[in-house]
Structure formats: structure tokens, C-alpha cells
Scaffold this active site. Structure first.
Site, PDB file in Angstrom:
ATOM      1  N   ASP A  55       2.468   5.493   2.858  1.00  0.00           N
ATOM      2  CA  ASP A  55       1.963   6.163   4.062  1.00  0.00           C
ATOM      3  C   ASP A  55       1.715   7.640   3.810  1.00  0.00           C
ATOM      4  O   ASP A  55       2.033   8.167   2.748  1.00  0.00           O
ATOM      5  CB  ASP A  55       2.960   5.988   5.210  1.00  0.00           C
ATOM      6  N   GLU A  92       4.454   9.579   2.590  1.00  0.00           N
ATOM      7  CA  GLU A  92       4.803   9.211   1.208  1.00  0.00           C
ATOM      8  C   GLU A  92       6.157   8.531   1.093  1.00  0.00           C
ATOM      9  O   GLU A  92       6.892   8.748   0.132  1.00  0.00           O
ATOM     10  CB  GLU A  92       4.775  10.452   0.304  1.00  0.00           C
TER      11      GLU A  92
END
Ligand SMILES: *[C@@H]1O[C@H](CO)[C@@H](O)[C@H](O)[C@H]1NC(C)=O
Ligand SMILES: *[C@@H]1O[C@H](CO)[C@@H](O)[C@H](O)[C@H]1NC(C)=O
Ligand SMILES: *[C@@H]1O[C@H](CO)[C@@H](O)[C@H](O)[C@H]1NC(C)=O
Ligand SMILES: *[C@@H]1O[C@H](CO)[C@@H](O)[C@H](O)[C@H]1NC(C)=O
Ligand SMILES: *[C@@H]1O[C@H](CO)[C@@H](O)[C@H](O)[C@H]1NC(C)=O
Ligand SMILES: *[C@@H]1O[C@H](CO)[C@@H](O)[C@H](O)[C@H]1NC(C)=O
Ligand SMILES: *[C@@H]1O[C@H](CO)[C@@H](O)[C@H](O)[C@H]1NC(C)=O
Ligand SMILES: CC(=O)N[C@H]1CO[C@H](CO)[C@@H](O)[C@@H]1O
Length: 458
Positions: free
Chosen positions: A227, A230
């Protein structure tokens, strides 16, 4: 609904904006000036705004290699996350952050088409992109485009070789959206590419730089990745919506450059499949939740409840202020999107100590309820400027959209959670049909009504 009640709605909406802003805009300009030791005569909000805008733009440009860089060693067009090299070390170029930053620089050139300094920065970024796209890395090789999911690079245009949350599949989408916007700019102003030595012409940029990123989206929209924060591997509403926007703009630009019908229909098919994925199959829309579930597998594993400010960022980023021929779902007035924001506010209002003070002027927002990242390591989550400012921008944009389109305000079961704090719906609805549980709650304020128009006087 009486006029009085309506004023109440607008007053509270506007108060809400001011309250959110009071968290990000210093209440005292004097304090602000002494804090940053800027000598100006800021006298009104509008003055402050244009003053602050230039500070923001200059600060952004300071982090980009080129004429305005604060670090003259930085290569042209390289956009660093931060000059900080320790605690934490953010002296890298992230694909996502760079692309989003470049988008803003393109907006600046739109306002000032003769600004060659900014054009040089944009074209240097495109050149760097072209180089990085051709290097295999830990996200994968060049032949199947998988290297394009690499989230982060060294500032000298080489690979970042340490462990990281990779791949991150929003990068090619964000990057192509920004570069396509630059080609739109050139075309709108009838301008040629400046750096003809390496970039040749707009068609070359389309074929060599944009198309690989579009191909990445065609191939990987249905694959999980990390995402934007991270942290987690899953499908992500943010990533999917960005990919859809990139493919949709990509189809428009493919037509402009007379690309093959085969390629156009490849894009067209990916667009309709991805749209179906977003609306139905991914699990972003869940029958048990009134809001968008940001990462559906993580939600199903009971790791998170699905709320994430990334949803609001996605909606804002994929819907422009101006009309676009490309229609992307989950615009800022969508009920699921509105309810995502109100649910985040309801959660964080009681989650973070800063929001529990007396006489609170607004609610400072964090990224997502289960967050434990403190900005350096994992201890406990906290509100972030990026989240709080995003909520603020969202409400401004919502009012702007309703207002310029004279759009009816429809309050019903899809968005009632968002509007509940602003209107006395219980009273309104306490007549024969009962309370909020009423399955067919619906209240409309028509866009052409006098009540509606006079409401905007605030
Ligand atoms: C170009 O834009 C930058 C950033 O806004 C600004 O500082 C500079 O003065 C502009 N240059 C010209 C020639 O307008
Ligand atoms: C680029 O920077 C990294 C990190 O500082 C370093 O390890 C690498 O050797 C550099 N590569 C080149 C080609 O200079
Ligand atoms: C763009 O540049 C490329 C590479 O120099 C060249 O082959 C192509 O014909 C050019 N296209 C146009 C439309 O000028
Ligand atoms: C695409 O084709 C149209 C019609 O043949 C032509 O007018 C236009 O210049 C072409 N565009 C490019 C970028 O080659
Ligand atoms: C694009 O996809 C839509 C929906 O699937 C379809 O109706 C349309 O015919 C397609 N257009 C092209 C040019 O393939
Ligand atoms: C946007 O589109 C709407 C509906 O097509 C139109 O009424 C409006 O004038 C457009 N606005 C702009 C700024 O082009
Ligand atoms: C609420 O209204 C919006 C806008 O008219 C509509 O799209 C949505 O389907 C409605 N929701 C319900 C539950 O009726
Ligand atoms: C899969 C692949 O090609 N990985 C490459 C990624 O980049 C490093 C160097 O930074 C190469 O050594 C790998 O072969």
C-alpha cells in the site's frame, strides 16, 4: 426543512472547515511569522494564503534537483522525499511521492506556460523516469514490466537494493497520470518538447515512457502489492482507483497519438475489468460496512476495520476540479466516500488524546485506526498533517463541487452518517415515519431553490 435549519447545515460545514484549518493554519499570523522568521505584512486570510502558497511551492522546488534545489549536488529532476539523511533517512526518490509532486509542478506550468525553469525540471524528471524504467530491480525484470513496481530509488538514479515493501503497484499509474498531464499541457499550448536531444517529441514520450506504465497497469491491476504507507500486501482501493484513472487517461491519449486499435481495445478491456473489480469483486464495497474497505483481505483476516485516509486521498486525486471526459467512480460526493471520512472522524475523535481536550476546535486525523507508526518506529499511531489537511481539502472540494454545479443535496441512507452532525435529522424525521432506522430516509435540497442559493452566502 426550514431555511433556519439549512443555515445551520452550512454554518456547521463552514465551521467544520475552519476548525480543521485551525489545526493546520496557525491562528495567529504573528506567531507564525516569528516561528519561521518571515518578515511580511500579512493582514488577511487571502494575503496569508498567497504568501503561504509561494512558501509551499518554493519548499517543494527546494527538494527537486534543478534551478531551485537547496542541494546543488542533486541531479536535475530528482525529487527527494526529504533532505533528512538520518532519523529517519528519507534521502531517496520514491516513485509515488515524486509523481505526485511532479503533478503539482505541471499545474504550476499550466498557470505560467513560459516558465522554462519549471519545464526543464519536468523534462529532466521524464528523462530520469525513462532511464529507471529500463533497469531491472528487486521488483522484477524489464521484459514483463514488473520492474516498474519498484517503490524507491537512490538519488543517483541507481537501484535501492535493501529489503522494502515491494512491489507498490500505484507507482506506474501516478507517474503516467503526471506525464500525460504534461503532454496535455504541451498540446493545449501548442508547444514542442524542449529537450529534443533525449526526449525528441511528444509522441516519443508517449511511446517510450507512458506506454510501459500503461502496460504495467494492464498486466498487474489484478495482483496484490504493498500500500501507499508501504506496510501491507493486499489489493488497495487507492492503488486500484489510481490505476483506473491512469488507464482511462491512457485510452484518451492513445487515441490522440493514433495508437493501434489493438492497443486501444487492450486498454478498454482493462478499464472495464478493473471497474468491475473495484465496484464488485475486490471487496472494497462490503455489505456490512457503510464505508469503503481500503484493503479487503487484511479486513477479512480481522487485522483492520478497513478505514483509511488513503480512500479520501484516492477520491480526491482521481477527480479533478475541472470537467474531464473521463468518468471515474467514487467521486468526492459518493456516499461510501463521505461515510469513510465521517467514520474516520468518529473513530479518531476519541482515539487520539489531542482530540480529547475541552473546547476542541476540530478533529486531527491520523492514517488509519490500527496505525502504530510514530514517524520513526512502531510505538503508537498519531494524527498526521497529511491526513488532517486531506480532510480539509476534501470538504472544500465537496462544497465547491456542489456549488458550481448547483447540484442537489440528497441526504439518504448512503450518506446520512456524514450529514448527521450537521442537521437535526432526528427531529426532522420524527414524524409518522419514525427515526433514522427508516429504510427509505431521503431528504433533498434542490440545487435551483432559493434556500440552496442563499445558503452559500457564508
Ligand atoms: C517560475 O516559477 C517559479 C516557481 O513558482 C518562480 O519562482 C519563478 O519566478 C518563475 N519564473 C518565471 C520566469 O516566471
Ligand atoms: C549510488 O548511490 C548509492 C547509495 O549511496 C551507492 O551505493 C552507489 O554506489 C551509487 N552508484 C553510483 C553509480 O554512483
Ligand atoms: C519523434 O521522434 C522520433 C525519434 O526521433 C521519430 O522517429 C519520430 O518520427 C518523431 N515523431 C514525430 C511525430 O515527430
Ligand atoms: C492522428 O491522426 C489524425 C487524423 O489522421 C491526424 O490529424 C493527427 O495529426 C494524428 N496525430 C498524431 C499525434 O499523429
Ligand atoms: C470498450 O468497452 C466497452 C465496455 O466493455 C464496450 O462497450 C466498447 O465497445 C469498447 N470499445 C472499444 C473501442 O473496444
Ligand atoms: C462541466 O460540465 C457541466 C455539465 O456538462 C457543464 O454544465 C459545466 O458548464 C461544465 N463546467 C466547466 C467548467 O466546463
Ligand atoms: C442516495 O442518493 C444518491 C444520489 O442521488 C444515490 O446515488 C444513491 O443510490 C442513494 N442511496 C440510497 C440508499 O437510496
Ligand atoms: C529480478 C531482477 O532482475 N533483479 C535485479 C534487480 O536489481 C539488482 C541490482 O540492483 C540486480 O542485481 C537484480 O538482478
Amino acid at each position: 426543512m426550514t431555511t433556519m435549519r439549512l443555515y445551520h447545515l452550512f454554518t456547521i460545514l463552514i465551521f467544520h472547515i475552519n476548525f480543521i484549518n485551525s489545526l493546520i493554519i496557525p491562528t495567529s499570523f504573528n506567531h507564525f511569522q516569528s516561528l519561521f522568521s518571515y518578515q511580511t505584512s500579512v493582514s488577511s486570510f487571502d494575503d496569508w494564503l498567497s504568501f503561504e502558497k509561494q512558501i509551499c511551492i518554493n519548499s517543494i522546488l527546494g527538494n527537486i534537483g534543478g534551478e531551485y534545489s537547496i542541494n546543488k549536488d542533486l541531479l536535475p529532476g530528482v525529487i527527494i522525499a526529504s533532505p533528512s539523511t538520518s532519523f529517519p533517512n528519507y534521502y531517496y526518490q520514491w516513485t509515488r511521492d515524486s509523481a505526485i509532486t511532479l503533478n503539482l509542478i505541471v499545474d504550476q506550468v499550466y498557470k505560467n506556460p513560459k516558465n522554462t525553469s519549471l519545464i526543464n525540471i519536468i523534462e529532466a524528471y521524464i528523462e530520469n523516469t525513462m532511464k529507471l524504467q529500463k533497469i531491472p530491480n528487486r521488483s522484477g525484470g524489464v521484459d514483463d514490466y514488473s520492474n516498474l513496481g519498484e517503490p524507491k530509488f537512490e538519488v543517483n538514479l541507481s537501484n535501492f537494493d535493501q529489503n522494502w515493501g515491494r512491489p507498490q503497484r500505484d507507482g506506474p499509474g501516478l507517474r503516467s497520470i503526471s506525464i500525460m498531464k504534461y503532454l496535455d499541457f504541451l498540446s493545449d499550448h501548442g508547444l514542442p518538447v524542449t529537450n529534443t536531444n533525449t526526449l525528441h517529441n511528444a509522441s516519443y514520450i508517449y511511446h517510450e515512457v507512458i506506454k510501459p506504465d500503461l502496460m504495467y497497469n494492464v498486466k498487474y491491476w489484478n495482483s496484490k502489492g504493498f500500500d501507499l504507507w508501504e506496510e501491507i500486501e493486499d489489493y488497495h482501493f487507492f492503488t486500484s482507483l489510481i490505476q483506473l484513472k491512469s488507464l482511462s487517461n491512457g485510452l484518451e491519449i492513445a487515441k490522440q497519438f493514433n495508437d493501434s486499435l489493438t492497443f486501444q481495445s487492450l486498454l478498454n478491456d482493462s478499464i472495464s475489468n478493473l471497474e468491475k473489480f473495484i465496484n464488485n469483486d475486490a471487496g472494497f464495497i462490503n455489505p456490512y460496512k457503510p464505508y469503503i474497505v481500503s484493503a479487503p483481505t487484511i479486513y477479512q483476516n480481522n487485522k483492520r476495520n478497513g478505514l483509511d485516509i488513503a480512500t479520501i486521498l484516492a477520491s480526491l486525486y482521481t477527480h479533478e476540479l475541472t470537467n474531464s471526459s473521463v468518468i471515474i467512480p467514487f467521486d468526492i460526493d459518493n456516499g461510501y466516500v463521505l461515510t469513510t471520512l465521517s467514520s474516520l472522524i468518529a473513530d479518531m475523535k476519541i482515539r487520539y488524546p489531542i482530540n480529547l481536550q475541552d473546547n476542541l476546535l476540530g478533529v486531527a486525523l491520523g492514517r488509519y485506526p490500527e496505525d502504530v507508526y510514530d514517524g520513526y518506529q512502531q510505538t503508537e499511531g498519531n494524527p498526521w498533517f497529511i491526513s488532517t489537511a486531506t480532510a480539509s481539502e476534501f470538504i472544500y472540494r465537496l462544497i465547491h463541487k456542489l456549488r458550481i454545479n448547483q447540484q442537489d443535496i440528497v441526504i439518504n441512507n448512503s450518506n446520512i452518517d456524514f450529514f448527521k452532525p450537521f442537521i437535526n435529522i432526528e427531529t426532522e424525521n420524527s414524524n409518522e415515519n419514525g427515526g433514522l432506522e427508516d429504510e427509505l430516509f431521503r431528504w433533498v435540497l434542490e440545487g435551483y431553490s432559493e434556500t440552496y442559493r442563499s445558503g452559500w452566502k457564508y
